[in-house]
Design an enzyme around this catalytic site. Structure first.
Site, mmCIF file in Angstrom:
data_model
loop_
_atom_site.group_PDB
_atom_site.id
_atom_site.type_symbol
_atom_site.label_atom_id
_atom_site.label_comp_id
_atom_site.label_asym_id
_atom_site.label_seq_id
_atom_site.Cartn_x
_atom_site.Cartn_y
_atom_site.Cartn_z
ATOM 1 N N GLU A 27 91.244 78.549 63.950
ATOM 2 C CA GLU A 27 91.112 77.298 64.711
ATOM 3 C C GLU A 27 91.238 76.082 63.777
ATOM 4 O O GLU A 27 91.855 75.074 64.133
ATOM 5 C CB GLU A 27 89.742 77.215 65.398
ATOM 6 C CG GLU A 27 89.428 78.348 66.350
ATOM 7 C CD GLU A 27 88.707 79.512 65.659
ATOM 8 O OE1 GLU A 27 89.116 79.890 64.544
ATOM 9 O OE2 GLU A 27 87.757 80.043 66.245
ATOM 10 N N ARG A 189 102.142 102.040 45.333
ATOM 11 C CA ARG A 189 103.183 101.924 44.297
ATOM 12 C C ARG A 189 104.548 101.503 44.843
ATOM 13 O O ARG A 189 105.170 100.612 44.306
ATOM 14 C CB ARG A 189 103.341 103.259 43.557
ATOM 15 C CG ARG A 189 102.072 103.756 42.896
ATOM 16 C CD ARG A 189 102.339 104.888 41.941
ATOM 17 N NE ARG A 189 102.837 106.092 42.569
ATOM 18 C CZ ARG A 189 102.069 107.003 43.177
ATOM 19 N NH1 ARG A 189 100.772 106.814 43.258
ATOM 20 N NH2 ARG A 189 102.611 108.088 43.708
#
Ligand SMILES: NC(=O)C1=CN([C@@H]2O[C@H](COP(=O)(O)OP(=O)(O)OC[C@H]3O[C@@H](n4cnc5c(N)ncnc54)[C@H](OP(=O)(O)O)[C@@H]3O)[C@@H](O)[C@H]2O)C=CC1
Ligand SMILES: Nc1c(N[C@@H]2O[C@H](COP(=O)(O)O)[C@@H](O)[C@H]2O)[nH]c(=O)[nH]c1=O
Ligand SMILES: [Zn+2]
Length: 331
Positions: A27, A189
């Protein structure tokens, strides 16, 4: 992830989302993105989660909405977090805002399934993942080999997808036999992003000390028995390190529940359990899982470690080159 949109006379004038814990809420970002702030008084704010009412890492969003004079608030779903849970809505109503709640509720809950599970069930969102041969084994017969590495079932595309999944979860866990047999790294990885916190069960602390899991490169939690930990500590064999933490539990109790409480205490909102069968079955048998992501390769083992037994609702099935990926939900 929480998202927010601000609409003035059917035109979107602001957008924002919560990027990271501790940073500005959706918000706040949406309100700050509005160029002409004077339009806010005649605008509607849409937000996927109830605006907060508490001073957490940031001040309450419901106060900001009220201060900006926004009169209409459309909320996807109530916040399950006990500090908020309805209080944000009440603040807005008391300030005279028109509040609509439950718009696209299921979609908004799905968006934050980890957060919802963490607060409502007091445990992380649990994803089970394994790869099985065409004939239903996760590994061939284990020989006591010096060569500690996984027997690969799936192809490189599936493997890359697994690394993407790892980057999306806060923790990853395996059982003792898997750690011993495979010497897994359990890091991210072949995809960008964070590696999850590694968690391993090791009741008797029998996983070799030179295992990749103990290299201290990533935060790793070892769940062991109370007696063995005391013994090792007395012998000064446990050297405290911020990335290698030992947690003892009472293995005569329900292990799944103990692991869930421990991960909850560590504030870990999700865990991907990558096997082996005994560990996965422990969670399945206790109903402690939310999703199961199962690869089937085209290899045959004929004998070996049987894949876990479970039932769930199949929600998707797709081919990844020669592999098949099925995803189930436990609901
Ligand atoms: N294809 C795939 O996706 C995967 C394959 N694998 C393969 O699977 C094999 C290992 O599978 P599996 O033998 O089922 O082993 P696990 O990795 O699940 O380890 C089992 C061990 O973990 C501890 N443990 C697990 N659950 C409990 C429990 N509820 N209570 C107490 N202790 C528990 C016990 O250790 P202790 O005996 O010390 O008490 C138990 O012997 C390996 O060959 C590995 O390569 C592994 C992961 C994924
Ligand atoms: N064999 C097998 C899997 N094995 C899982 O991956 C772990 C190895 O992780 P790492 O060392 O980080 O590459 C291993 O211990 C086990 O949990 N996964 C799959 O997607 N497909 C496979 O065929
Ligand atoms: Zn907020």
């Amino acid at each position: 992830m929480v998202g927010s949109v601000i609409v003035h006379k059917d035109k979107i004038i602001g957008e924002g989302w919560h990027r990271k814990s501790g940073e500005a809420h959706a918000e706040v970002n949406a309100i700050n993105s509005v160029k002409d702030q004077s339009l806010l008084k005649a605008s509607t704010i849409y937000v996927s989660l109830e605006p907060c009412s508490h001073f957490g890492k940031t001040p309450p969003c419901s106060d900001l909405i009220i201060a900006k004079g926004i009169k209409k608030v459309v909320i996807g779903t109530v916040d399950p977090f006990s500090e908020v849970s309805g209080r944000g809505i009440n603040k807005l109503l008391e300030a005279g805002c028109e509040v609509l709640v439950g718009i696209l509720e299921k979609e908004c809950q799905e968006l934050n399934k980890r957060f919802f599970t963490f607060h409502l069930k007091k445990r992380p969102y649990i994803i089970l993942k394994w790869a099985q041969s065409e004939d239903g084994f996760i590994a061939p017969v284990i020989e006591n080999s010096e060569d500690r590495k996984p027997v690969w079932i799936t192809n490189k595309y599936s493997s890359q997808l697994v690394h993407k999944w790892r980057s999306e979860e806060q923790a990853i866990m395996v059982g003792t036999n898997t750690a011993v047999a495979d010497n897994p790294k359990l890091n991210t990885r072949t995809w960008t992003g964070k590696s999850p916190v590694r968690v391993v069960i090791d009741q008797y602390l029998r996983i070799p000390e030179d295992s990749a899991l103990f290299n201290k490169s990533i935060k790793t939690i070892v769940i062991c028995g109370e007696k063995v930990l005391q013994e090792k500590e007395d012998q000064q064999k446990i050297i405290p390190h911020k990335n290698l933490l030992f947690e003892s539990v009472d293995f005569s109790q329900n292990l799944g529940t103990l692991v869930c409480s421990l991960l909850h205490a560590y504030d870990l909102h999700s865990v991907i359990i990558e096997g082996g069968t005994q560990t996965l079955q422990t969670f399945i048998d206790q109903g402690l899982w939310d999703e199961a992501r199962i690869f089937s390769g085209d290899i045959q083992f004929k004998k070996g470690v049987k894949a876990p037994e479970f039932s769930g609702n199949l929600i998707s099935e797709k081919k990844i080159a020669s592999d098949t990926l099925k995803i189930y939900r436990n609901d």
